[in-house]
Design an enzyme around this catalytic site. Sequence first.
Site, PDB file in Angstrom:
ATOM      1  N   LEU A 177      -4.642  -3.091   3.311  1.00 29.78           N
ATOM      2  CA  LEU A 177      -3.275  -3.313   3.759  1.00 29.78           C
ATOM      3  C   LEU A 177      -2.942  -2.343   4.884  1.00 29.78           C
ATOM      4  O   LEU A 177      -3.253  -1.156   4.821  1.00 29.78           O
ATOM      5  CB  LEU A 177      -2.301  -3.129   2.600  1.00 29.78           C
ATOM      6  N   GLY A 190       0.810  -1.209   0.000  1.00 40.25           N
ATOM      7  CA  GLY A 190       0.000   0.000   0.000  1.00 40.25           C
ATOM      8  C   GLY A 190       0.844   1.259   0.000  1.00 40.25           C
ATOM      9  O   GLY A 190       0.581   2.210  -0.755  1.00 40.25           O
ATOM     10  N   HIS A 191       1.873   1.277   0.838  1.00 39.18           N
ATOM     11  CA  HIS A 191       2.793   2.421   0.854  1.00 39.18           C
ATOM     12  C   HIS A 191       3.483   2.578  -0.503  1.00 39.18           C
ATOM     13  O   HIS A 191       3.616   3.694  -1.022  1.00 39.18           O
ATOM     14  CB  HIS A 191       3.872   2.227   1.922  1.00 39.18           C
TER      15      HIS A 191
END
Length: 297
Positions: free
Chosen positions: A198, A39-40
């Site tokens: 996430l 996700g990051h």
Amino acid sequence: MSTVSVFHTVGEVRAWREGQRTLGSTVAFVPTMGALHAGHLQLITTAAAACDAVVVSIFVNPAQFAPHEDLATYPRTLPEDLAKLGTLNLPVIAVFAPTVSEMYPRGITTDRSLQRGTFVEVLGLSEMLEGGSRPHFFRGVATVVAKLFHIVGPDVAVFGQKDIQQCCVLRAMVRDLHFPLKLYVAPTVRDPEDGLALSSRNVYLTAEQRQRAPAFYRGLRRACDLFADGVVDREQLLDAVRQEAALGDLDIEYISLSSPDDLSELLQVGSAGAILSGAWRMGSTRLIDNALIGFEF
């Protein structure tokens, strides 16, 4: 492979930013607490598409934790995080990984009554939803993000929709304090198989908890389907989430249908749309998720 420049002091970041300004380069910023996951990395890729260079901060911010929360055990994985950033095929990535003393020169404690120094509060939004059980949280978030905006000086800042209330709070802060930047909210990145959002805290889940955790997302999807069929009533939409959460035996903390403008609770979805959100616990792990109904952030 990306070349990653790592900075630990305010002076280093500002010198780098001045160099980018001299080159005429635009800079996007993605603040994180590390323990980077897909996700990051998607947020960082999105940021890179908007500007010439990207700054990623990696800092576990004590001011947003209460004394009883997981500050001491929150994952700190800087070497692994840098390795993941290095795998991205992006032209310019800078990482700002400061110490606590660099960010809080006067020191910081998780006990709010003992904190000293300058803090930022966004009143009216911070007390809603998550603020009910975590009254310290958004003060800590707004303070550290304001510091980071001031240090990095980005043209664009990218946040994830999963933390939707945080996005609302920071949007108000950017407007109220006249930060010269654009705040962009990227869609929540989910597990492709079961839709679980996430989160760095997902690593805390046991195998059995991980199997049950997506029930909340199934409830959000069911509520969105009802809205698509014309249902706007609060209780019908919330009941859809409650029923799926019950099937997953989730320990629900709250479920909300709130206004995108002021986060006040709604009786029905109007022309401005609504945020359907909630939090639940699985053992000692607290998870959150949301869906945007009838609007885009």
